[in-house]
Design a protein around this motif. Structure first.
Motif, PDB file in Angstrom:
ATOM      1  N   LEU A  88      36.273  34.440  48.421  1.00  0.00           N
ATOM      2  CA  LEU A  88      36.773  32.953  48.788  1.00  0.00           C
ATOM      3  C   LEU A  88      38.212  33.082  48.132  1.00  0.00           C
ATOM      4  N   GLY A  89      38.415  33.393  47.006  1.00  0.00           N
ATOM      5  CA  GLY A  89      39.857  33.356  46.547  1.00  0.00           C
ATOM      6  C   GLY A  89      40.770  34.253  47.148  1.00  0.00           C
ATOM      7  N   CYS A  90      40.145  35.614  47.739  1.00  0.00           N
ATOM      8  CA  CYS A  90      41.130  36.252  48.426  1.00  0.00           C
ATOM      9  C   CYS A  90      41.333  35.595  49.554  1.00  0.00           C
ATOM     10  N   LEU A  91      40.390  35.204  50.351  1.00  0.00           N
ATOM     11  CA  LEU A  91      40.556  34.534  51.866  1.00  0.00           C
ATOM     12  C   LEU A  91      41.546  33.243  51.698  1.00  0.00           C
ATOM     13  N   LEU A  92      41.404  32.342  50.493  1.00  0.00           N
ATOM     14  CA  LEU A  92      42.410  31.463  50.250  1.00  0.00           C
ATOM     15  C   LEU A  92      43.674  31.868  49.896  1.00  0.00           C
ATOM     16  N   GLY A  93      43.901  33.042  49.706  1.00  0.00           N
ATOM     17  CA  GLY A  93      45.275  33.502  49.413  1.00  0.00           C
ATOM     18  C   GLY A  93      45.639  33.358  47.862  1.00  0.00           C
ATOM     19  N   LEU A  94      44.754  33.138  47.016  1.00  0.00           N
ATOM     20  CA  LEU A  94      44.998  33.119  45.471  1.00  0.00           C
ATOM     21  C   LEU A  94      45.444  34.556  45.082  1.00  0.00           C
ATOM     22  N   GLU A  95      46.260  34.749  44.106  1.00  0.00           N
ATOM     23  CA  GLU A  95      46.681  35.811  43.354  1.00  0.00           C
ATOM     24  C   GLU A  95      45.645  36.401  42.470  1.00  0.00           C
ATOM     25  N   LEU A  96      45.016  37.804  42.931  1.00  0.00           N
ATOM     26  CA  LEU A  96      44.150  38.254  42.018  1.00  0.00           C
ATOM     27  C   LEU A  96      44.820  39.182  41.043  1.00  0.00           C
ATOM     28  N   ARG A  97      44.413  39.115  39.525  1.00  0.00           N
ATOM     29  CA  ARG A  97      45.273  39.830  38.609  1.00  0.00           C
ATOM     30  C   ARG A  97      44.359  40.549  37.648  1.00  0.00           C
ATOM     31  N   ARG A  98      44.652  41.587  37.377  1.00  0.00           N
ATOM     32  CA  ARG A  98      43.905  42.399  36.023  1.00  0.00           C
ATOM     33  C   ARG A  98      44.124  41.504  34.673  1.00  0.00           C
ATOM     34  N   VAL A  99      43.004  41.421  34.156  1.00  0.00           N
ATOM     35  CA  VAL A  99      43.022  40.453  32.775  1.00  0.00           C
ATOM     36  C   VAL A  99      42.367  41.364  31.727  1.00  0.00           C
ATOM     37  N   GLY A 100      42.810  40.817  30.462  1.00  0.00           N
ATOM     38  CA  GLY A 100      41.979  41.455  29.180  1.00  0.00           C
ATOM     39  C   GLY A 100      42.629  42.831  29.062  1.00  0.00           C
ATOM     40  N   SER A 101      41.743  43.862  29.165  1.00  0.00           N
ATOM     41  CA  SER A 101      42.069  45.361  28.899  1.00  0.00           C
ATOM     42  C   SER A 101      42.715  45.690  30.238  1.00  0.00           C
ATOM     43  N   GLY A 102      42.454  44.957  31.499  1.00  0.00           N
ATOM     44  CA  GLY A 102      42.800  45.573  32.704  1.00  0.00           C
ATOM     45  C   GLY A 102      41.729  45.884  33.595  1.00  0.00           C
ATOM     46  N   GLY A 103      40.384  46.187  33.038  1.00  0.00           N
ATOM     47  CA  GLY A 103      39.352  46.602  33.718  1.00  0.00           C
ATOM     48  C   GLY A 103      38.812  45.480  34.721  1.00  0.00           C
ATOM     49  N   ARG A 104      39.034  44.073  34.425  1.00  0.00           N
ATOM     50  CA  ARG A 104      38.598  43.378  35.042  1.00  0.00           C
ATOM     51  C   ARG A 104      39.649  42.274  36.167  1.00  0.00           C
ATOM     52  N   MET A 105      39.110  41.836  37.128  1.00  0.00           N
ATOM     53  CA  MET A 105      40.091  41.143  37.961  1.00  0.00           C
ATOM     54  C   MET A 105      39.669  39.705  38.081  1.00  0.00           C
ATOM     55  N   THR A 106      40.505  38.813  37.911  1.00  0.00           N
ATOM     56  CA  THR A 106      40.215  37.201  38.331  1.00  0.00           C
ATOM     57  C   THR A 106      41.512  36.742  38.887  1.00  0.00           C
ATOM     58  N   PHE A 107      41.385  35.330  39.242  1.00  0.00           N
ATOM     59  CA  PHE A 107      42.432  34.675  39.605  1.00  0.00           C
ATOM     60  C   PHE A 107      43.493  34.085  38.478  1.00  0.00           C
ATOM     61  N   GLY A 108      42.720  34.402  37.191  1.00  0.00           N
ATOM     62  CA  GLY A 108      43.872  33.686  36.222  1.00  0.00           C
ATOM     63  C   GLY A 108      43.268  32.353  36.199  1.00  0.00           C
ATOM     64  N   ARG A 109      43.694  31.759  34.991  1.00  0.00           N
ATOM     65  CA  ARG A 109      43.284  30.188  34.799  1.00  0.00           C
ATOM     66  C   ARG A 109      43.527  29.362  35.826  1.00  0.00           C
ATOM     67  N   ALA A 110      44.888  29.335  36.443  1.00  0.00           N
ATOM     68  CA  ALA A 110      45.269  28.318  37.401  1.00  0.00           C
ATOM     69  C   ALA A 110      44.428  28.613  38.652  1.00  0.00           C
ATOM     70  N   GLY A 111      44.615  29.837  38.940  1.00  0.00           N
ATOM     71  CA  GLY A 111      43.995  30.235  40.189  1.00  0.00           C
ATOM     72  C   GLY A 111      42.171  29.949  40.190  1.00  0.00           C
ATOM     73  N   GLU A 112      41.669  30.625  39.173  1.00  0.00           N
ATOM     74  CA  GLU A 112      40.155  29.894  38.961  1.00  0.00           C
ATOM     75  C   GLU A 112      39.857  28.533  39.185  1.00  0.00           C
TER      76      GLU A 112
END
Length: 180
Positions: A88-112
């Protein structure tokens, strides 16, 4: 059983699912997601767009997942732990980012947070209890038109589009600095 997901008698909103006591049973089963606004052009609002199961079949260890935990996580978790939220986030155009150690990807606090708000406004879910939901997942995906499912769903007309959108989002995230 597929009719109960594609044309349910009742759909539940985030506000209803996230209350206590929660109406979602703490049991194994399948769930289906409907959206009153299509998350992307080419998708139809008001129809079943995604199905999931809880727990996943794990032969080497017991799963602690159930319908309640899974559905609630989709409504308020993050893209690293929810394929539905990632899609859903990808379809809605939210920016996916690597977080923590870089192994996980989320939309960050604001995007989530933005995605959580969008889902609270537009997503509704239904479910069916089933002792071994993994035995029916393939059949449901084969029979139902669920364009937001990628796994086992290459036959769906939206599969290539969604695969590219998610792949491009991951590639962009790998080029960006890791965020906390």
């Amino acid at each position: 059983m597929d009719f109960a997901l594609s044309s349910p008698t009742r759909l539940w909103s985030a506000a209803e699912v996230l209350t206590r006591p929660c109406p979602v049973p703490a049991a194994a089963g399948v769930y289906g997601w409907h959206f009153d606004e299509a998350p992307a052009p080419g998708l139809v609002a008001g129809q079943l767009l995604y199905v999931g199961i809880a727990p996943r079949h794990m032969s080497n260890r017991p799963s602690t997942q159930n319908l309640r935990k899974r559905v609630r996580y989709h409504f308020r978790g993050n893209a690293a732990g929810s394929t539905l939220r990632l899609t859903l986030g990808c379809l809605l155009g939210l920016e996916l980012r690597r977080v923590g150690s870089g192994g996980r990807m989320t939309f960050g606090r604001a995007g989530e947070a933005s995605l959580t708000e969008w889902m609270a406004e537009h997503a509704q879910v239904c479910w069916l209890e089933h002792e071994e939901p993994w035995t029916m997942e393939s059949d449901l995906i084969a029979k139902l038109d669920v364009p937001l499912n990628l796994d086992q769903n290459r036959h769906n007309g939206f599969h290539a589009t969604l695969s590219k959108i998610r792949s491009d989002a991951r590639a962009r995230a790998r080029e960006l600095p890791i965020t906390s």
